[in-house]
Design a protein around this motif. Structure first.
Motif, short mmCIF file in Angstrom:
data_model
loop_
_atom_site.label_atom_id
_atom_site.label_comp_id
_atom_site.label_asym_id
_atom_site.label_seq_id
_atom_site.Cartn_x
_atom_site.Cartn_y
_atom_site.Cartn_z
N PHE A 119 0.84 -1.19 0.00
CA PHE A 119 0.00 0.00 0.00
C PHE A 119 0.88 1.25 0.00
CE2 PHE A 119 -2.29 -3.44 2.05
CZ PHE A 119 -3.46 -3.47 1.31
N PRO A 120 0.40 2.34 -0.62
CA PRO A 120 1.25 3.54 -0.75
C PRO A 120 1.28 4.38 0.52
CG PRO A 120 -0.87 3.93 -1.77
CD PRO A 120 -0.88 2.49 -1.32
N GLN A 121 2.34 5.15 0.65
CA GLN A 121 2.43 6.20 1.66
C GLN A 121 2.45 7.51 0.89
OE1 GLN A 121 5.60 5.73 4.49
NE2 GLN A 121 5.20 7.68 5.53
N GLU A 122 1.31 8.21 0.91
CA GLU A 122 1.13 9.38 0.06
C GLU A 122 1.53 10.67 0.80
OE1 GLU A 122 -2.89 9.32 -1.26
OE2 GLU A 122 -2.62 7.56 -2.54
N ILE A 123 1.88 11.67 0.00
CA ILE A 123 2.25 12.97 0.54
C ILE A 123 1.81 14.02 -0.47
CG2 ILE A 123 4.56 12.86 -0.48
CD1 ILE A 123 5.60 14.46 1.89
N GLU A 124 1.35 15.16 0.04
CA GLU A 124 0.90 16.23 -0.84
C GLU A 124 2.11 17.00 -1.38
OE1 GLU A 124 -2.14 16.87 -2.02
OE2 GLU A 124 -2.75 15.02 -0.99
N LEU A 125 2.14 17.20 -2.68
CA LEU A 125 3.20 17.98 -3.34
C LEU A 125 2.52 19.09 -4.15
CD1 LEU A 125 5.46 15.07 -4.67
CD2 LEU A 125 5.86 16.49 -2.65
N GLY A 126 2.14 20.16 -3.45
CA GLY A 126 1.38 21.22 -4.12
C GLY A 126 0.00 20.70 -4.49
N HIS A 127 -0.31 20.74 -5.78
CA HIS A 127 -1.61 20.24 -6.25
C HIS A 127 -1.54 18.79 -6.69
CE1 HIS A 127 -3.28 24.25 -6.01
NE2 HIS A 127 -2.30 24.73 -6.79
N GLN A 128 -0.39 18.15 -6.51
CA GLN A 128 -0.19 16.77 -6.94
C GLN A 128 -0.04 15.85 -5.73
OE1 GLN A 128 -0.57 16.12 -9.98
NE2 GLN A 128 0.03 17.90 -11.19
N THR A 129 -0.29 14.58 -5.95
CA THR A 129 -0.05 13.57 -4.92
C THR A 129 1.30 12.92 -5.17
OG1 THR A 129 -2.41 13.11 -4.67
CG2 THR A 129 -0.88 11.42 -3.89
N GLY A 130 2.13 12.87 -4.14
CA GLY A 130 3.42 12.21 -4.23
C GLY A 130 3.40 10.90 -3.46
N PRO A 259 2.78 3.55 -6.60
CA PRO A 259 2.02 4.73 -7.07
C PRO A 259 0.67 4.30 -7.64
CG PRO A 259 3.66 4.11 -8.68
CD PRO A 259 3.89 3.21 -7.50
N SER A 260 -0.25 5.23 -7.71
CA SER A 260 -1.58 4.93 -8.26
C SER A 260 -1.48 4.75 -9.78
CB SER A 260 -2.55 6.07 -7.95
OG SER A 260 -2.14 7.26 -8.60
N TYR A 261 -2.43 4.02 -10.31
CA TYR A 261 -2.49 3.82 -11.76
C TYR A 261 -2.70 5.15 -12.48
CZ TYR A 261 -3.89 1.60 -16.18
OH TYR A 261 -3.98 1.20 -17.49
N SER A 262 -3.50 6.01 -11.84
CA SER A 262 -3.79 7.31 -12.47
C SER A 262 -2.56 8.21 -12.54
CB SER A 262 -4.91 8.03 -11.71
OG SER A 262 -4.52 8.28 -10.36
N SER A 263 -1.53 7.91 -11.73
CA SER A 263 -0.32 8.75 -11.76
C SER A 263 0.40 8.66 -13.11
CB SER A 263 0.65 8.33 -10.64
OG SER A 263 1.25 7.07 -10.90
N LEU A 264 0.09 7.63 -13.88
CA LEU A 264 0.76 7.46 -15.18
C LEU A 264 0.39 8.56 -16.17
CD1 LEU A 264 0.48 3.58 -15.58
CD2 LEU A 264 2.54 4.90 -15.08
N ARG A 265 -0.73 9.24 -15.91
CA ARG A 265 -1.09 10.33 -16.82
C ARG A 265 -0.04 11.44 -16.77
NH1 ARG A 265 -3.64 11.74 -12.15
NH2 ARG A 265 -3.76 13.99 -11.68
N LEU A 266 0.61 11.60 -15.61
CA LEU A 266 1.67 12.61 -15.49
C LEU A 266 2.90 12.20 -16.29
CD1 LEU A 266 1.35 13.31 -11.65
CD2 LEU A 266 0.42 14.67 -13.54
N LEU A 267 3.19 10.91 -16.30
CA LEU A 267 4.31 10.43 -17.11
C LEU A 267 4.01 10.65 -18.59
CD1 LEU A 267 7.04 8.92 -17.29
CD2 LEU A 267 5.71 6.80 -17.52
N LYS A 268 2.78 10.35 -19.02
CA LYS A 268 2.40 10.58 -20.41
C LYS A 268 2.59 12.05 -20.79
CE LYS A 268 -1.00 8.69 -22.56
NZ LYS A 268 -2.28 8.13 -23.05
N LYS A 269 2.23 12.91 -19.86
CA LYS A 269 2.36 14.35 -20.12
C LYS A 269 3.83 14.72 -20.33
CE LYS A 269 1.22 18.86 -18.11
NZ LYS A 269 0.59 19.55 -16.94
#
Length: 818
Positions: A119-130, A259-269
């Motif tokens: 399971f992830p350990q998340e942290i806020e990075l501005g408007h993004q999830t780290g 990381p979440s599956y949705s985080s891959l959209r940032l890599l695509k960007k």
């Protein structure tokens, strides 16, 4: 009514529409034939994902799209065509995306087949999830814990590292190796750090312990660069490149950062910012879906269907690999070893010697599987064996053995080197191939069931598992260009060779003891670890080996289900197509799409074939035709009369004539044929295929009907066909293809043969249809349809599979002498 036949409807998008040209009309005039074909294939495959009753089945169907993307990468005419097609395909893969979005939240892709523990350990990075590094502990870590774990992994990497990470930019992106898996870490500032993944893939161990040698290649800890460095995403990627066309699969498979599956959209960007087309970046939970499917889906079948021509092609591919390796042997190094020179063998040198040995065993497997004798030439076998002893002696630093074996190898290469290049061997026939593989599987199962094994029997299991792994490695390399089953072949090869490597570690330890004379070979008895035993047994049970001849057993219960559902399904879809408020699977018309309304438009000349609604109407006509044809084809095989009702014949004939007239842009003929069909429907109505008329066929009658359909392929002994005969062949082959689809979609529990038998026969039918359609379309005249060597080869395959081969088409043996 079964969901199976509700969805069989979609086969119209690819299979059997040989009367009306291309299916995809959305971008007519813009897409090349290769891209139109791909668009149709993706539409079909994406919709078929919903056929699966369970998540594993849906994932299996998702994996088919990976093969289709790789196929399209090969077949697209140029980069511009590829990019245009990928943009079009992106709009047709909703089911693929939806199912993978869901699967990524419930399936453990880090260790498929086991409960999700990371399971992830998340942290806020501005408007993004780290995401912070949890080091695969399955819980949040304190800063002190992260620092300790990081220090350990970093020190291990410094000791073992053979590969360095680098930043991905425009220049390094062009240098990525095609077909290699890379790990990546996306930093908050947009930097993508990347490194080759450990060859053979990363094994996420169930006990979460780190295996020796894991740090030879940078993992995500090393890519992050610090114990408290949060990442926007992390995972792996694989790039496929053909000329200037590029396709990339990216996954969030990082057991450290989760990381979440949705985080891959940032890599695509970020990849898009580097100039990579976003439509050509496909997000997946793991870069090899087939590998995960094999782990979590026990009943999936790994298809093995080998014909003699396949064996010839695979043998020659293996032989070319062996020749390339043979030419790279460092004779000077071997000479120095034979003279007892004190040589400091570096890792790369040892790795190269091991590679030569591996290529030798790969070629030996090719001899044993694909040749008529099913054994390697004695001198070749002896050379590979002695090279293996040299490898073991180097590994265990036994100097006398190194000198002795190096001397023998040098002398052999000088005196008999040409023998190792010989490829003049008779190729095995289908029955022999089938029996050899069945016998090998049974031998492994019998031996592995023992509690204790003499070292020779343990070695035999290891050798046979490696041989099966080599077979699937050959099949995956051969399938790369076509894309057909490429991913599942590669996954099977990886799983089998991984099991072989685990056994090799156990075996090599005992070999070292024998070489050091610490123990006698006869004294060694080994216990196969239960984890390896279970892994091998599972893989062997998943092998679906198609018999050389398709002997379909007729069972009344199964036949009744097939034909009863086919009739219900046909009538059900006729009703859907008459409902004005329905979106007809991607076809939405602004007017009532019922047959009477559409036929009236055709008769009145209100149909130009140019407007979007007219193009959608053409699609609907084609779909309606295929609905009727599939029901008709089911009756041809499975009803006692082996024929469809007269009204169904007339109904399909009218539809074909209308579509031909539309394709020829002949408005007057369109109006005449539409009027004929409207008159027929007014007098006779739409065929309903009343169920009370059904009578189940028997085995003999079924076999005769099958022979009637398939024996027409014997006409391919001619070089030229009339368009009429070509069309008749297309009809017959489509009838066989529809039967294979019926069995496939009904479910494995009703099969009398391995799933592979139906799948591969269906594939052969579809390829033959496609090739013959092409020849008909580009024939110089109606009586000049050319029969190409490819068509003859495909006809041979089908005739042999149904045991209706004609001597003028099929040879009894094949001998390679080049």
């Amino acid at each position: 009514m079964s969901l199976i036949f509700k969805h069989l409807y979609f086969l119209s998008f690819v299979a059997g529409i040989f009367f009306c040209g291309h299916v995809s009309l959305d971008a007519e005039g813009l897409l090349s034939p290769a891209t139109e074909k791909a668009v149709s294939q993706f539409r079909k495959l994406d919709l078929e994902i919903d056929f699966g009753y369970s998540l594993p089945e849906k994932l299996l169907r998702c994996s088919y799209l990976q093969d289709a993307w790789i196929t399209y990468l090969q077949e697209a005419e140029n980069q511009q065509d590829f990019l245009l097609g990928m943009a079009e395909i992106d709009q047709l893969t909703d089911q693929f995306r939806d199912n993978l979005n869901y699967a990524a939240t419930v399936v453990n892709f880090f260790n498929p087949g086991t409960p999700r523990k990371l399971f992830p350990q998340e942290i806020e990075l501005g408007h993004q999830t780290g995401f912070l590094n949890t080091f695969k502990k399955g819980r949040d870590l304190t800063e002190q814990e992260r620092a300790e774990f990081f220090g350990y992994e970093w020190s291990q990497y410094e000791e073992e590292s053979t590969s360095e990470p680098f930043c991905l930019d425009i220049t390094s992106l062009d240098r990525l190796e095609s077909g290699k898996i890379y790990n990546f870490a996306l930093l908050p500032d947009g930097t993508i750090r990347i490194a080759l993944e450990k060859p053979g893939g990363k094994d996420y161990l169930s006990n979460e312990e780190i295996a020796l040698g894991d740090f030879a290649y940078p993992n995500h800890t090393i890519l992050a660069g610090g114990p408290h460095q949060a990442l926007l995403s992390a995972g792996s990627l694989i790039l496929y490149r053909v000329e200037d066309k590029q396709l990339m699969f990216v996954s969030n498979k990082s057991g450290h950062f989760v990381p979440s599956y949705s985080s891959l959209r940032l890599l695509k960007k970020q990849l898009n910012a580097l100039g990579f087309d976003p439509h050509s970046v496909i997000t997946v939970p793991t870069v090899d879906l087939s590998d995960a499917v094999l782990s979590i889906y026990n009943t999936v079948q790994i298809p093995v269907s080998l014909m003699q021509e396949d064996a010839e092609r695979l043998f020659l591919l293996a032989h070319q690999r062996w020749i390339n390796a043979l030419n790279q042997i460092d004779l000077q190094l071997l000479t120095e070893l034979s003279q007892g020179a004190s040589i400091d063998l570096s890792r790369p040198v040892i790795a190269e010697l091991n590679r030569i040995r591996e290529e030798g065993t790969y070629m030996r497997s090719a001899y044993q599987i694909f040749t008529e004798s099913h054994e390697a030439p004695k001198l070749f076998h002896k050379f590979v064996k002695r090279f293996g002893i040299l490898k073991d002696a180097i590994k265990h630093n036994i100097k006398e053995e190194i000198i002795a074996e190096a001397k023998w190898i040098v002398k052999f290469l000088q005196e008999n080197g040409n023998v190792l290049m010989d490829r003049s061997f008779a190729i095995s026939q289908e029955a022999s191939l089938y029996n050899y593989l069945r016998d090998e599987i049974n031998t492994i199962k019998n031996l592995i069931s023992k509690d204790l094994l003499p070292i020779d029997e343990f070695h035999l299991i290891k050798k046979m598992v490696r041989e099966l792994g080599s077979l699937f490695l050959s099949l995956s390399e051969d399938a790369f260009e076509s894309g057909h089953k490429f991913s599942i072949y590669r996954a099977a090869a990886k799983s089998l060779l991984c099991a072989n490597q685990h056994m090799a570690a156990i075996h090599d330890e005992q070999v070292g003891k024998i070489m050091r004379k610490e123990v006698q070979k006869s004294e060694i008895v080994l216990e196969m670890p239960q984890s390896i035993k279970s892994h091998i047994n599972k893989l062997l049970d998943q092998l679906g080996i198609a018999p050389p001849v398709m002997e379909i057993k007729i069972e009344e219960k199964t036949v009744f289900m097939l034909i009863n559902e086919a009739k219900d399904w046909y009538f059900y879809h006729y009703l859907i197509s008459c409902h004005p408020d329905e979106h007809i699977y991607g076809v939405s018309l602004p007017y009532d799409p019922s047959p009477n309304q559409l036929l009236t438009k055709l008769i009145n000349g209100d149909f130009t074939g140019q407007h979007e609604e007219d193009l959608d109407a053409i699609k609907l006509l084609k779909i309606t035709l295929r609905n009727a044809e599939i029901a008709k084809n089911a009756l041809i095989f499975l009803d006692k009369s082996h024929s469809a009702p007269e009204e169904l014949d007339v109904y399909t004939s009218c539809l074909k004539k209308i579509l031909r007239a539309i394709e020829k842009n002949d408005p007057s003929s369109v109006a005449v044929e539409a009027a004929t069909m409207l008159e027929f429907m007014s007098l006779r109505g739409t065929p309903t295929l009343a169920l009370e008329h059904y009578r189940c066929t028997d085995q003999d009658s079924f076999n005769k009907a099958l022979k009637t359909q398939i024996s027409i392929l014997e006409k391919f002994q001619e070089y030229i066909l009339s368009s009429y005969l070509a069309e008749k062949i297309l009809e017959n082959v489509q009838t066989v293809a529809d039967l294979m689809n019926l069995y496939l979609l009904l479910g494995q529990k009703y099969h009398t043969l391995p799933t592979a038998a139906y799948e591969e026969t269906l594939h052969d039918c579809e390829i033959l249809i496609e090739e013959l359609q092409h020849q008909v379309k580009y024939a110089e005249s109606e009586d000049q349809v050319t029969i190409t060597p490819k068509l003859k080869s495909l006809a041979n395959r089908l005739l042999k599979k149904f045991n209706f081969n004609d001597s003028s088409l099929v040879s009894d043996s094949l001998y390679i002498d080049i």
